[in-house]
Write an enzyme that holds these catalytic residues in place. Structure first.
Site, mmCIF file in Angstrom:
data_model
loop_
_atom_site.group_PDB
_atom_site.id
_atom_site.type_symbol
_atom_site.label_atom_id
_atom_site.label_comp_id
_atom_site.label_asym_id
_atom_site.label_seq_id
_atom_site.Cartn_x
_atom_site.Cartn_y
_atom_site.Cartn_z
ATOM 1 N N CYS A 237 58.809 -30.356 -27.782
ATOM 2 C CA CYS A 237 59.033 -31.787 -27.943
ATOM 3 C C CYS A 237 59.749 -32.322 -26.702
ATOM 4 O O CYS A 237 60.615 -31.657 -26.148
ATOM 5 C CB CYS A 237 59.801 -32.087 -29.225
ATOM 6 S SG CYS A 237 61.564 -32.337 -29.058
ATOM 7 N N GLU A 238 59.333 -33.482 -26.257
ATOM 8 C CA GLU A 238 59.894 -34.020 -25.017
ATOM 9 C C GLU A 238 61.289 -34.591 -25.188
ATOM 10 O O GLU A 238 61.965 -34.866 -24.206
ATOM 11 C CB GLU A 238 58.964 -35.081 -24.434
ATOM 12 C CG GLU A 238 58.832 -36.339 -25.262
ATOM 13 C CD GLU A 238 57.863 -37.331 -24.629
ATOM 14 O OE1 GLU A 238 58.144 -38.537 -24.741
ATOM 15 O OE2 GLU A 238 56.856 -36.912 -24.043
ATOM 16 N N HIS A 239 61.745 -34.752 -26.426
ATOM 17 C CA HIS A 239 63.072 -35.337 -26.646
ATOM 18 C C HIS A 239 64.192 -34.309 -26.534
ATOM 19 O O HIS A 239 65.270 -34.617 -26.028
ATOM 20 C CB HIS A 239 63.126 -36.006 -28.022
ATOM 21 C CG HIS A 239 62.134 -37.107 -28.170
ATOM 22 N ND1 HIS A 239 61.458 -37.368 -29.351
ATOM 23 C CD2 HIS A 239 61.673 -38.022 -27.270
ATOM 24 C CE1 HIS A 239 60.638 -38.388 -29.177
ATOM 25 N NE2 HIS A 239 60.749 -38.797 -27.927
ATOM 26 N N HIS A 240 63.939 -33.083 -27.019
ATOM 27 C CA HIS A 240 64.982 -32.053 -26.984
ATOM 28 C C HIS A 240 64.506 -30.764 -26.322
ATOM 29 O O HIS A 240 65.277 -29.824 -26.185
ATOM 30 C CB HIS A 240 65.453 -31.727 -28.410
ATOM 31 C CG HIS A 240 65.993 -32.919 -29.130
ATOM 32 N ND1 HIS A 240 65.225 -33.657 -30.016
ATOM 33 C CD2 HIS A 240 67.205 -33.516 -29.080
ATOM 34 C CE1 HIS A 240 65.952 -34.661 -30.484
ATOM 35 N NE2 HIS A 240 67.144 -34.599 -29.941
ATOM 36 N N GLN B 136 54.190 -35.287 -31.224
ATOM 37 C CA GLN B 136 53.010 -34.939 -32.031
ATOM 38 C C GLN B 136 52.001 -36.072 -32.085
ATOM 39 O O GLN B 136 50.787 -35.842 -32.053
ATOM 40 C CB GLN B 136 53.446 -34.525 -33.437
ATOM 41 C CG GLN B 136 52.306 -34.051 -34.312
ATOM 42 C CD GLN B 136 52.772 -33.529 -35.650
ATOM 43 O OE1 GLN B 136 53.891 -33.052 -35.789
ATOM 44 N NE2 GLN B 136 51.933 -33.623 -36.661
ATOM 45 N N HIS C 282 58.905 -28.947 -36.766
ATOM 46 C CA HIS C 282 59.642 -29.298 -35.550
ATOM 47 C C HIS C 282 61.022 -28.650 -35.565
ATOM 48 O O HIS C 282 61.832 -28.928 -36.460
ATOM 49 C CB HIS C 282 59.778 -30.819 -35.433
ATOM 50 C CG HIS C 282 58.472 -31.515 -35.183
ATOM 51 N ND1 HIS C 282 58.179 -32.122 -33.986
ATOM 52 C CD2 HIS C 282 57.375 -31.680 -35.969
ATOM 53 C CE1 HIS C 282 56.957 -32.648 -34.050
ATOM 54 N NE2 HIS C 282 56.457 -32.386 -35.243
ATOM 55 N N CYS D 139 63.430 -29.238 -33.677
ATOM 56 C CA CYS D 139 64.490 -30.222 -33.464
ATOM 57 C C CYS D 139 64.969 -30.810 -34.794
ATOM 58 O O CYS D 139 66.090 -31.324 -34.880
ATOM 59 C CB CYS D 139 64.043 -31.334 -32.512
ATOM 60 S SG CYS D 139 62.608 -32.258 -33.078
#
Length: 197
Positions: free
Chosen positions: A84-87, A125, A153, A155
């Site tokens: 995931c690009e956020h975490h 996603q 996920h 995260c």
């Protein structure tokens, strides 16, 4: 990308950055168990993001065949792993892809390769689902494409709300799949029990 000489440029610089990250986390990068960790992580990250340097359209066109088949083709239960690009934590699950040919088909393994290429990038996603659909639609020009992804996920499981059993489902469709009846046929086939071959 498994042998030493297949890693991309910037590997040493990436390893150096991970060395510094270990220090910032309060670790000693020079202790025995961590001495090779920065390079190992750098190599792992290059593998996990190799999709930036692969062309999913070419994968499909390399195995393109003229065929007058115009019924639904489904490749389901395609395992995938992404970050995931956020975490930059993993999310993983299964992708289910259907298309209705319009004069051309592609090798079945190529559908799985498209999923692999887009999942080996920093992702969300929702975008992953759309990218797979768009690639197949633009390249094969079928009568329609539908993609459903089910994923867990890390995260959400390891941090934040820490919900261990949450599953996220996304879908994207085009062409003939805009008709509810066609989508329903796909979902029914998806839910049907697979015969053991």
């Amino acid at each position: 990308m498994n042998s030493e000489n297949e890693f991309r440029d910037g590997l040493d610089e990436l390893a150096s950055s991970y060395h510094r990250i270990l220090e910032l986390l309060g670790e000693d990068p020079e202790r025995e168990g961590l001495q090779k960790t920065p390079l190992r992580v750098a190599k792992a990250m290059q593998v996990l993001t190799r999709g930036y340097f692969q062309d999913p359209h070419k994968v499909l066109t390399d195995a393109l065949f003229a065929e007058q088949y115009n019924q639904m083709v489904i490749v389901k239960d395609i395992d995938f792993f992404s970050l995931c690009e956020h975490h930059m934590l993993p999310f993983y699950g299964k992708a289910h892809v259907a298309y209705i040919p319009n004069g051309y088909i592609t090798g079945l393994s190529k559908i799985a390769r498209v999923v692999d290429i887009f999942s080996h990038r920093l992702q969300v996603q929702e975008r992953l689902t759309e990218q797979i659909k768009d690639c197949i639609q633009q390249t094969l020009k079928p009568m329609g494409v539908m993609v459903v992804i089910e994923a867990r996920h890390m995260c959400m499981q390891m941090r934040g709300v820490e919900k261990q059993n949450a599953i996220t489902t996304t879908s994207a469709f085009s062409g003939a799949f805009n008709q509810a009846k066609t989508r329903e046929e796909f979902m029914n086939l998806l839910r049907g029990e697979s015969r053991r071959l």
